[in-house]
Design an enzyme around this catalytic site. Structure first.
Site, mmCIF file in Angstrom:
data_model
loop_
_atom_site.group_PDB
_atom_site.id
_atom_site.type_symbol
_atom_site.label_atom_id
_atom_site.label_comp_id
_atom_site.label_asym_id
_atom_site.label_seq_id
_atom_site.Cartn_x
_atom_site.Cartn_y
_atom_site.Cartn_z
ATOM 1 N N ASP A 44 0.700 -1.220 -0.190
ATOM 2 C CA ASP A 44 -0.014 -0.002 -0.051
ATOM 3 C C ASP A 44 0.828 1.239 0.143
ATOM 4 O OD1 ASP A 44 -1.878 -1.873 -0.030
ATOM 5 O OD2 ASP A 44 -2.928 -1.039 2.011
ATOM 6 N N ASP A 53 -0.452 -4.247 -3.811
ATOM 7 C CA ASP A 53 -1.517 -3.176 -3.931
ATOM 8 C C ASP A 53 -0.977 -1.855 -3.861
ATOM 9 O OD1 ASP A 53 -3.431 -5.449 -3.972
ATOM 10 O OD2 ASP A 53 -4.009 -5.026 -1.639
#
Length: 384
Positions: free
Chosen positions: A195, A222
């Site tokens: 992230d 991600d």
């Protein structure tokens, strides 16, 4: 859940001259530009200033020794642009540009983004002093909520590492979380693992437009995610090797609101990695429990792709949200990882013609930060 290489700070690889030649030939080329590798652009002035200038220098020679102190010195609700010029150094502090402080420019003084690093090291599961944990949003090293914020020639990092904190299982660690509108990032590096870049908006009903040009984004899980309307133009996305022979992570995780036409657009960029061939996904749709009606959208077009990508370009993030029901598309990519399979759907040319950087960012006010006469990135592992 994740395994990082023994020394991720030094994990970098030089791509072959063949790659550089392919990029130079296939992407729009113009002299006088540069990338997040740190070479100043000869066609633009040396790192300069806009409006009032506040200087940050770790050695005490400026107006402030920390970046947050400089942000705090900017008047709220100012209609004038204020430049925070940051001298060479590593600034270990969380930084927040609040929503009532628009029109701020952060600029690295040397022109090389590796010389100016803003970093912090907390994760989602890191305990807070007053109890509880930070959560994904709270883990961000830098939060940018002010509209019309510009950043140039510097690095944002979350230096938190899972192997140093085996007691923490919530390992999301955001380098930058954005919620402002009309944001511009030019020659900026974003470093992290899970992230890394949270390209978001204040709420599901508000559009937050963000333009990233000549930037470098690094991570594994991600590492570009959120519900923002974000254009990445001539950027490098470097997937870190997690040490797996099968799955080494996911690049994107959009969570586009249902009434928003555009999500993420990646154009004229490149995707690099040291991970084994066929072990990285282009992305997966993020449908948060708080917004179960999200319709994730991402288009990757006209970009070079390394061999690390899988034949199955996309995968679901959670059960019940098959990526095929969303718009996860590619168009006219090239390189060894640019495969066309049933699981790598391509956008039709007539639809792709409507998906340009300008179209994604224009909004109701006609905002147009897109640079002309620029070249694509020279991808040579510009990381740690």
């Amino acid at each position: 859940m994740r395994h990082h290489p023994a020394n991720p700070r030094k994990a970098r690889a030089a791509l072959s001259t063949v790659l550089v030649g392919l990029l130079a030939a296939a992407l729009t080329t113009a002299p006088g530009t540069a990338n997040a590798g740190g070479e100043p652009r000869p066609d633009r002035p040396s790192p300069g200033t806009e409006g009032r200038v506040i200087t940050v220098a770790a050695d005490g020679s400026g107006d402030h020794t920390g970046v947050q102190a400089a942000v705090d010195a900017v008047p709220a609700h100012s209609t004038e642009r204020v430049t925070i010029r940051i001298e060479e150094g590593v600034y270990r502090e969380p930084v927040v540009i609040p929503g009532d402080k628009p029109n701020i420019t952060l600029i690295g003084a040397t022109g090389d983004p590796r010389d100016v690093v803003i970093t912090y090291d907390r994760a989602s599961g890191t305990p807070k002093p007053g109890g509880g944990t930070y959560g994904t949003s709270g883990s961000a090293s830098v939060v940018i909520a002010g509209d019309d914020t510009h950043a140039r020639d510097l690095t944002f990092e979350n230096s938190w590492l899972r192997e140093e904190h085996p007691e923490i299982t919530a390992t999301q660690a955001v380098a930058v979380r954005t919620t402002g509108d009309r944001l511009v990032f030019d020659n900026v590096r974003f470093l992290g693992h899970q992230d890394t870049l949270y390209a978001n908006s204040p709420d599901a009903d508000t559009v937050s437009r963000q333009y990233y040009t000549d930037c470098y984004v690094e991570g594994d899980v991600d590492f570009v995610f959120g519900r923002g309307t974000a254009v990445f133009d001539g950027c490098e996305f470097r997937s870190l090797d997690r040490g797996s022979d099968t799955v080494n992570g996911y690049v994107t995780a959009p969570s586009t609101p249902p009434d928003q036409e555009f999500g993420f657009l990646i154009t004229r960029s490149c995707f690099t990695s040291d991970a084994p061939a066929g072990t990285v996904y282009l992305g997966r749709p993020w449908v948060p429990s708080s917004h179960p009606d999200a319709e994730p959208r991402v288009l990757v077009r006209d970009s070079w792709m390394g061999r690390h990508f899988r034949e199955e370009g996309w995968i679901e993030m959670s059960s019940g949200h098959d990526w095929r029901q969303f718009r996860m598309r590619e168009y006219r990519n090239f390189g060894p990882g640019a495969l066309v399979t049933e699981d790598r759907p391509q956008m039709a040319p007539d639809e792709a013609a409507r998906h340009t950087a300008r179209a994604h960012l224009a909004g109701d006010d006609g905002w147009d930060p897109v640079r002309e006469h620029r070249r694509g990135p020279v991808c040579t592992a510009r990381g740690r």
